[in-house]
Scaffold this motif. Structure first.
Motif, PDB file in Angstrom:
ATOM      1  N   THR A  90      -5.348   9.955  -8.506  1.00  0.00           N
ATOM      2  CA  THR A  90      -5.454   8.632  -9.106  1.00  0.00           C
ATOM      3  C   THR A  90      -5.363   7.624  -7.965  1.00  0.00           C
ATOM      4  OG1 THR A  90      -4.370   9.380 -11.126  1.00  0.00           O
ATOM      5  CG2 THR A  90      -4.393   6.998 -10.718  1.00  0.00           C
ATOM      6  N   GLN A  91      -6.299   6.678  -7.951  1.00  0.00           N
ATOM      7  CA  GLN A  91      -6.286   5.658  -6.910  1.00  0.00           C
ATOM      8  C   GLN A  91      -6.430   4.282  -7.535  1.00  0.00           C
ATOM      9  OE1 GLN A  91      -7.554   7.925  -2.924  1.00  0.00           O
ATOM     10  NE2 GLN A  91      -9.216   6.765  -3.803  1.00  0.00           N
ATOM     11  N   VAL A  92      -5.789   3.304  -6.893  1.00  0.00           N
ATOM     12  CA  VAL A  92      -5.864   1.900  -7.298  1.00  0.00           C
ATOM     13  C   VAL A  92      -6.534   1.150  -6.149  1.00  0.00           C
ATOM     14  CG1 VAL A  92      -4.524  -0.149  -7.922  1.00  0.00           C
ATOM     15  CG2 VAL A  92      -3.776   2.120  -8.690  1.00  0.00           C
ATOM     16  N   TYR A  93      -7.439   0.239  -6.505  1.00  0.00           N
ATOM     17  CA  TYR A  93      -8.230  -0.496  -5.523  1.00  0.00           C
ATOM     18  C   TYR A  93      -8.081  -1.995  -5.746  1.00  0.00           C
ATOM     19  CZ  TYR A  93     -10.487   4.078  -5.757  1.00  0.00           C
ATOM     20  OH  TYR A  93     -10.718   5.429  -5.777  1.00  0.00           O
ATOM     21  N   ARG A  94      -8.209  -2.741  -4.633  1.00  0.00           N
ATOM     22  CA  ARG A  94      -8.246  -4.203  -4.687  1.00  0.00           C
ATOM     23  C   ARG A  94      -9.523  -4.665  -4.011  1.00  0.00           C
ATOM     24  NH1 ARG A  94      -2.300  -4.347  -3.037  1.00  0.00           N
ATOM     25  NH2 ARG A  94      -3.024  -4.091  -0.921  1.00  0.00           N
ATOM     26  N   ARG A  95     -10.133  -5.694  -4.556  1.00  0.00           N
ATOM     27  CA  ARG A  95     -11.266  -6.306  -3.881  1.00  0.00           C
ATOM     28  C   ARG A  95     -10.700  -7.350  -2.925  1.00  0.00           C
ATOM     29  NH1 ARG A  95     -16.157  -6.909  -7.240  1.00  0.00           N
ATOM     30  NH2 ARG A  95     -14.622  -7.581  -8.758  1.00  0.00           N
ATOM     31  N   GLU A  96     -10.982  -7.184  -1.641  1.00  0.00           N
ATOM     32  CA  GLU A  96     -10.488  -8.085  -0.606  1.00  0.00           C
ATOM     33  C   GLU A  96     -11.673  -8.594   0.195  1.00  0.00           C
ATOM     34  OE1 GLU A  96      -7.606  -5.850   1.615  1.00  0.00           O
ATOM     35  OE2 GLU A  96      -6.275  -5.652  -0.112  1.00  0.00           O
ATOM     36  N   ASP A  97     -11.847  -9.899   0.214  1.00  0.00           N
ATOM     37  CA  ASP A  97     -12.974 -10.506   0.925  1.00  0.00           C
ATOM     38  C   ASP A  97     -14.293  -9.871   0.517  1.00  0.00           C
ATOM     39  OD1 ASP A  97     -11.159 -12.161   2.328  1.00  0.00           O
ATOM     40  OD2 ASP A  97     -10.786 -10.540   3.762  1.00  0.00           O
ATOM     41  N   VAL A 114       0.869  -1.174   0.000  1.00  0.00           N
ATOM     42  CA  VAL A 114       0.000   0.000   0.000  1.00  0.00           C
ATOM     43  C   VAL A 114       0.905   1.222   0.000  1.00  0.00           C
ATOM     44  CG1 VAL A 114      -1.992  -1.081   1.091  1.00  0.00           C
ATOM     45  CG2 VAL A 114      -0.270   0.001   2.512  1.00  0.00           C
ATOM     46  N   SER A 115       0.420   2.287  -0.629  1.00  0.00           N
ATOM     47  CA  SER A 115       1.267   3.476  -0.735  1.00  0.00           C
ATOM     48  C   SER A 115       0.436   4.717  -1.000  1.00  0.00           C
ATOM     49  CB  SER A 115       2.297   3.293  -1.860  1.00  0.00           C
ATOM     50  OG  SER A 115       1.652   2.957  -3.072  1.00  0.00           O
ATOM     51  N   VAL A 116       0.995   5.842  -0.591  1.00  0.00           N
ATOM     52  CA  VAL A 116       0.430   7.157  -0.874  1.00  0.00           C
ATOM     53  C   VAL A 116       1.559   8.038  -1.367  1.00  0.00           C
ATOM     54  CG1 VAL A 116      -0.659   9.231   0.085  1.00  0.00           C
ATOM     55  CG2 VAL A 116      -1.350   6.970   0.916  1.00  0.00           C
ATOM     56  N   THR A 117       1.362   8.619  -2.519  1.00  0.00           N
ATOM     57  CA  THR A 117       2.244   9.660  -3.019  1.00  0.00           C
ATOM     58  C   THR A 117       1.366  10.899  -3.050  1.00  0.00           C
ATOM     59  OG1 THR A 117       3.336   8.005  -4.380  1.00  0.00           O
ATOM     60  CG2 THR A 117       3.852  10.295  -4.844  1.00  0.00           C
ATOM     61  N   SER A 129       3.783  11.705   1.795  1.00  0.00           N
ATOM     62  CA  SER A 129       3.784  10.388   1.170  1.00  0.00           C
ATOM     63  C   SER A 129       4.072   9.333   2.222  1.00  0.00           C
ATOM     64  CB  SER A 129       4.831  10.321   0.059  1.00  0.00           C
ATOM     65  OG  SER A 129       4.520  11.247  -0.964  1.00  0.00           O
ATOM     66  N   ALA A 130       3.674   8.093   1.918  1.00  0.00           N
ATOM     67  CA  ALA A 130       3.895   6.995   2.862  1.00  0.00           C
ATOM     68  C   ALA A 130       3.954   5.688   2.094  1.00  0.00           C
ATOM     69  CB  ALA A 130       2.773   6.941   3.892  1.00  0.00           C
ATOM     70  N   LEU A 131       4.700   4.731   2.644  1.00  0.00           N
ATOM     71  CA  LEU A 131       4.835   3.407   2.055  1.00  0.00           C
ATOM     72  C   LEU A 131       4.622   2.375   3.150  1.00  0.00           C
ATOM     73  CD1 LEU A 131       5.510   1.666  -0.407  1.00  0.00           C
ATOM     74  CD2 LEU A 131       7.922   1.890   0.199  1.00  0.00           C
ATOM     75  N   GLY A 132       3.686   1.466   2.934  1.00  0.00           N
ATOM     76  CA  GLY A 132       3.384   0.428   3.913  1.00  0.00           C
ATOM     77  C   GLY A 132       2.222   0.829   4.810  1.00  0.00           C
ATOM     78  N   SER A 133       1.515  -0.175   5.304  1.00  0.00           N
ATOM     79  CA  SER A 133       0.305   0.053   6.100  1.00  0.00           C
ATOM     80  C   SER A 133       0.542   0.934   7.319  1.00  0.00           C
ATOM     81  CB  SER A 133      -0.283  -1.280   6.552  1.00  0.00           C
ATOM     82  OG  SER A 133      -0.747  -1.997   5.444  1.00  0.00           O
ATOM     83  N   ARG A 157      -2.657   5.629  -3.685  1.00  0.00           N
ATOM     84  CA  ARG A 157      -3.188   6.952  -4.012  1.00  0.00           C
ATOM     85  C   ARG A 157      -2.038   7.835  -4.451  1.00  0.00           C
ATOM     86  NH1 ARG A 157      -7.192  10.709  -3.004  1.00  0.00           N
ATOM     87  NH2 ARG A 157      -6.483  12.789  -2.398  1.00  0.00           N
ATOM     88  N   HIS A 158      -2.268   8.545  -5.536  1.00  0.00           N
ATOM     89  CA  HIS A 158      -1.347   9.592  -5.961  1.00  0.00           C
ATOM     90  C   HIS A 158      -2.182  10.844  -6.184  1.00  0.00           C
ATOM     91  CE1 HIS A 158       0.696  12.179  -8.897  1.00  0.00           C
ATOM     92  NE2 HIS A 158       1.711  11.926  -8.112  1.00  0.00           N
ATOM     93  N   ALA A 159      -1.755  11.949  -5.579  1.00  0.00           N
ATOM     94  CA  ALA A 159      -2.478  13.205  -5.757  1.00  0.00           C
ATOM     95  C   ALA A 159      -1.491  14.353  -5.809  1.00  0.00           C
ATOM     96  CB  ALA A 159      -3.475  13.420  -4.616  1.00  0.00           C
ATOM     97  N   ASP A 160      -1.852  15.354  -6.596  1.00  0.00           N
ATOM     98  CA  ASP A 160      -1.084  16.585  -6.603  1.00  0.00           C
ATOM     99  C   ASP A 160      -2.038  17.758  -6.757  1.00  0.00           C
ATOM    100  OD1 ASP A 160      -1.704  16.436  -9.310  1.00  0.00           O
ATOM    101  OD2 ASP A 160       0.346  16.534 -10.002  1.00  0.00           O
ATOM    102  N   THR A 161      -1.575  18.920  -6.332  1.00  0.00           N
ATOM    103  CA  THR A 161      -2.402  20.115  -6.307  1.00  0.00           C
ATOM    104  C   THR A 161      -2.387  20.798  -7.664  1.00  0.00           C
ATOM    105  OG1 THR A 161      -1.793  20.411  -4.003  1.00  0.00           O
ATOM    106  CG2 THR A 161      -2.799  22.288  -5.089  1.00  0.00           C
ATOM    107  N   LEU A 162      -3.570  21.194  -8.117  1.00  0.00           N
ATOM    108  CA  LEU A 162      -3.674  22.015  -9.319  1.00  0.00           C
ATOM    109  C   LEU A 162      -3.474  23.468  -8.927  1.00  0.00           C
ATOM    110  CD1 LEU A 162      -6.727  20.623 -11.311  1.00  0.00           C
ATOM    111  CD2 LEU A 162      -4.325  20.471 -11.901  1.00  0.00           C
TER     112      LEU A 162
END
Length: 136
Positions: free
Chosen positions: A111-118, A41-44, A49-53, A126-131
């Motif tokens: 932009t976000q990526v999702y997984r179906r879990e259970d 899991v990650s957030v940019t 930003s962060a990497l890992g739960s 998640r990646h986001a930047d300011t306009l």
């Protein structure tokens, strides 16, 4: 649209939206609840930003401490798809809230990526930047 994509978009426009509003009102719980605990899991992010739960969870709490009094939030999804147990969204998030006590209005490209879990959708990236302006 297909039924699976429709169901995913319904989730994004309800539970995901509600979690973002809660975060911008100072409550990280709903956002944490819809995020995957399975690596990677990650957030940019636009601010952090962060990497890992563990890091991602800490980031959500830092953001919640900074946000309050959300008066407007819109997630304009411009592209989305589902492929099996994976999905993505691309769009613009328009937010009006207090950041560290100061009123702010801003737009993020997200932009976000999702997984179906259970059987449930979870955000994995998640990646986001300011306009610079509020127009895409």
């Amino acid at each position: 649209m297909n039924d699976e994509r429709d169901a995913f978009l319904k989730w994004a426009r309800s539970r995901l939206r509600d979690a973002e509003i809660a975060l911008h009102n100072g409550d990280a719980g709903p956002r944490a609840a819809i995020w995957s605990r399975r690596e990677p899991v990650s957030v940019t992010g636009a601010w952090m930003s962060a990497l890992g739960s563990e890091e991602v969870g800490e980031l959500f709490h830092k953001l919640a401490e900074a946000f309050s009094d959300c008066t407007a939030y819109e997630h304009e999804i411009v592209a989305a798809d589902v492929a099996g147990d994976m999905a993505y969204t691309v769009g613009y998030e328009r937010t009006q809230a207090r950041v560290n006590g100061e009123p702010r209005r801003y737009v993020l490209r997200a932009t976000q990526v999702y997984r179906r879990e259970d059987g449930e959708w979870k955000v994995a990236h998640r990646h986001a930047d300011t306009l610079e302006s509020d127009q895409p």
